[in-house]
Design a protein around this motif. Structure first.
Motif, PDB file in Angstrom:
ATOM      1  N   GLN A 109       0.849  -1.199   0.000  1.00  0.00           N
ATOM      2  CA  GLN A 109       0.000   0.000   0.000  1.00  0.00           C
ATOM      3  C   GLN A 109       0.887   1.252   0.000  1.00  0.00           C
ATOM      4  OE1 GLN A 109      -3.382  -0.298   2.661  1.00  0.00           O
ATOM      5  NE2 GLN A 109      -3.128   1.849   3.176  1.00  0.00           N
ATOM      6  N   SER A 111       2.792   2.218  -2.381  1.00  0.00           N
ATOM      7  CA  SER A 111       4.005   2.119  -3.202  1.00  0.00           C
ATOM      8  C   SER A 111       3.854   2.903  -4.500  1.00  0.00           C
ATOM      9  CB  SER A 111       4.343   0.654  -3.495  1.00  0.00           C
ATOM     10  OG  SER A 111       3.278   0.035  -4.177  1.00  0.00           O
ATOM     11  N   THR A 114      -1.645   2.728  -7.979  1.00  0.00           N
ATOM     12  CA  THR A 114      -2.731   3.429  -8.674  1.00  0.00           C
ATOM     13  C   THR A 114      -2.173   4.531  -9.577  1.00  0.00           C
ATOM     14  OG1 THR A 114      -4.110   2.938  -6.767  1.00  0.00           O
ATOM     15  CG2 THR A 114      -4.938   4.592  -8.295  1.00  0.00           C
ATOM     16  N   LYS A 248       9.038   6.985  -6.941  1.00  0.00           N
ATOM     17  CA  LYS A 248       9.519   8.017  -6.015  1.00  0.00           C
ATOM     18  C   LYS A 248      11.028   8.227  -6.095  1.00  0.00           C
ATOM     19  CE  LYS A 248       5.579   6.791  -3.179  1.00  0.00           C
ATOM     20  NZ  LYS A 248       4.956   6.616  -1.912  1.00  0.00           N
ATOM     21  N   THR A 274       9.169   9.184 -11.412  1.00  0.00           N
ATOM     22  CA  THR A 274       9.970  10.340 -11.012  1.00  0.00           C
ATOM     23  C   THR A 274       9.102  11.529 -10.626  1.00  0.00           C
ATOM     24  OG1 THR A 274      10.125  10.936 -13.336  1.00  0.00           O
ATOM     25  CG2 THR A 274      11.976   9.712 -12.417  1.00  0.00           C
ATOM     26  N   GLU A 276       4.767  12.800  -9.020  1.00  0.00           N
ATOM     27  CA  GLU A 276       3.362  12.424  -8.821  1.00  0.00           C
ATOM     28  C   GLU A 276       2.545  12.565 -10.104  1.00  0.00           C
ATOM     29  OE1 GLU A 276       1.581  13.200  -4.890  1.00  0.00           O
ATOM     30  OE2 GLU A 276       3.169  14.703  -4.735  1.00  0.00           O
TER      31      GLU A 276
HETATM   32  P1  GDP Z   1      -0.942   2.660  -4.019  1.00  0.00           P
HETATM   33  O1  GDP Z   1      -1.495   2.573  -2.629  1.00  0.00           O
HETATM   34  O2  GDP Z   1       0.155   1.671  -4.240  1.00  0.00           O
HETATM   35  O3  GDP Z   1      -1.978   2.617  -5.091  1.00  0.00           O
HETATM   36  O4  GDP Z   1      -0.191   4.082  -4.117  1.00  0.00           O
HETATM   37  P2  GDP Z   1      -0.667   5.458  -4.778  1.00  0.00           P
HETATM   38  O5  GDP Z   1      -0.644   5.357  -6.261  1.00  0.00           O
HETATM   39  O6  GDP Z   1      -1.936   5.892  -4.143  1.00  0.00           O
HETATM   40  O7  GDP Z   1       0.537   6.396  -4.362  1.00  0.00           O
HETATM   41  C1  GDP Z   1       0.818   6.740  -3.027  1.00  0.00           C
HETATM   42  C2  GDP Z   1       1.393   8.151  -2.984  1.00  0.00           C
HETATM   43  O8  GDP Z   1       2.638   8.170  -3.657  1.00  0.00           O
HETATM   44  C3  GDP Z   1       0.519   9.169  -3.696  1.00  0.00           C
HETATM   45  O9  GDP Z   1       0.519  10.361  -2.941  1.00  0.00           O
HETATM   46  C4  GDP Z   1       1.210   9.378  -5.041  1.00  0.00           C
HETATM   47  O10 GDP Z   1       0.991  10.662  -5.581  1.00  0.00           O
HETATM   48  C5  GDP Z   1       2.646   9.188  -4.643  1.00  0.00           C
HETATM   49  N1  GDP Z   1       3.503   8.736  -5.753  1.00  0.00           N
HETATM   50  C6  GDP Z   1       3.345   7.688  -6.587  1.00  0.00           C
HETATM   51  N2  GDP Z   1       4.369   7.582  -7.456  1.00  0.00           N
HETATM   52  C7  GDP Z   1       5.222   8.603  -7.168  1.00  0.00           C
HETATM   53  C8  GDP Z   1       6.492   9.038  -7.705  1.00  0.00           C
HETATM   54  O11 GDP Z   1       7.082   8.464  -8.626  1.00  0.00           O
HETATM   55  N3  GDP Z   1       7.051  10.139  -7.111  1.00  0.00           N
HETATM   56  C9  GDP Z   1       6.456  10.805  -6.068  1.00  0.00           C
HETATM   57  N4  GDP Z   1       7.069  11.857  -5.556  1.00  0.00           N
HETATM   58  N5  GDP Z   1       5.275  10.419  -5.538  1.00  0.00           N
HETATM   59  C10 GDP Z   1       4.664   9.332  -6.080  1.00  0.00           C
END
Ligand code: GDP
Length: 295
Positions: A109, A111, A114, A248, A274, A276
């Motif tokens: 969760q 990661s 989505t 991230k 890289t 959001e």
């Molecule tokens: P899930 O629970 O695995 O579906 O994760 P989400 O897609 O909801 O992402 C969790 C948080 O990480 C969110 O606030 C996203 O905007 C952020 N996020 C996802 N990928 C990246 C990224 O490559 N870089 C940054 N800085 N934030 C990211």
């Protein structure tokens, strides 16, 4: 290539050069610098040890000491070992000739699953392919809504069944709908947990067995260092992974976890996240990452 290494490591190597000819003695000093740098970059200890074993073997050969610029030769060896561990490169999404190609995203969760569904959709849309997203994360109440928003942003359909608590059924129905609509790609957004547990793995294995995804990608958070490696190991043991997407990497993380994740899973690193925004997905390039890890 020498320039792609960071200032710190370069100046450390330069100081070795300042001592006159590189000898076996100060070559060891150079190798210590590399080892420290890898550990600081979050590469796990056993991986560092194995890596340094290979580098040592190559660096201690007479050829290096006799070469015109031994310190550059040492950097070249370290860099090429890193690139070879991080490779091979395979950032393409392999599509089947017929029927929808099913891609399953899994990971803990938070990661970035989505978000990555949206990023992959954007990438596919640039290739004139409109995927169908399936909201199979039924653990987090807001997950379905979040995927809908992502789908709207990119302009791709999102299949949801808000009242169905069975993710296998939702995935199957979503794939059937995508097939009927003529979608070439279906992306399954599965549930994560805060930590690995049997229930999560059981659910993912059921989806894997009953829905039969063509590609299973693990999404790992690059900011979590050693935890990323532990979770990658667990997912890799439970599922047959086809690739890893590390998210991230826009932050301070030097990405050393990538080396360890590659080492424990053995599957290609496909993309890195890289940012959001939905266009913040890059094909993985070992050369650039090798320079970043060796800061
Ligand atoms: P899930 O629970 O695995 O579906 O994760 P989400 O897609 O909801 O992402 C969790 C948080 O990480 C969110 O606030 C996203 O905007 C952020 N996020 C996802 N990928 C990246 C990224 O490559 N870089 C940054 N800085 N934030 C990211």
């Amino acid at each position: 290539m020498f320039d792609s290494l960071s200032e710190g490591l370069q100046s450390a190597f330069k100081s070795l050069r300042g001592k006159g000819k590189l000898t076996e003695g100060n070559m060891r000093e150079g190798l210590d610098i590399v080892q420290r740098s890898l550990l600081e970059a979050d590469v796990s200890y056993p991986v560092v040890q194995e890596f340094m074993g290979h580098v040592n073997e190559r660096a201690m050969g007479k050829k290096v000491l006799l070469s015109l610029r031994p310190e550059e030769e040492l950097v070249r060896i370290v860099h090429s070992e890193l690139v070879s561990i991080l490779g091979p490169v395979d950032p393409s999404i392999h599509l089947k000739k017929e029927g929808p190609t099913i891609i399953m995203l899994c990971g803990l969760q938070g990661s970035g699953k989505t978000t990555t569904c949206g990023k992959l959709s954007q990438l596919l849309k640039e290739q004139n392919i409109t995927p169908t997203l399936v909201a199979a994360d039924l653990q987090r109440p807001a997950a379905i809504e979040q995927l809908k928003v992502v789908g709207e942003q990119v302009g791709v359909p999102v299949y949801t069944e808000p009242d169905n608590k069975n993710p296998v059924e939702v995935c199957k129905n979503g794939v059937a709908k995508a097939k009927a609509d003529g979608s070439r790609v279906v992306i399954l957004d599965t549930a994560g947990r805060l930590a690995i547990d049997e229930e999560l793995m059981g659910e993912l294995q059921r989806i894997d067995n009953k829905v039969g995804p063509d590609q299973v990608y693990l999404v790992v958070d690059g900011m979590t260092g050693q935890d990323a490696v532990n979770s990658a190991d667990a997912f890799n043991k439970a599922l047959e992974l086809d690739g890893v997407i590390m998210t991230k990497l826009d932050g301070d993380a030097r990405g050393g976890a990538l080396l360890s994740v590659k080492h424990v899973t053995g599957v290609p690193i496909k993309f890195i996240g890289t940012g959001e925004h939905l266009d913040a997905l890059e094909p993985f390039r070992p050369e650039g990452m090798a320079g970043r890890i060796l800061q």
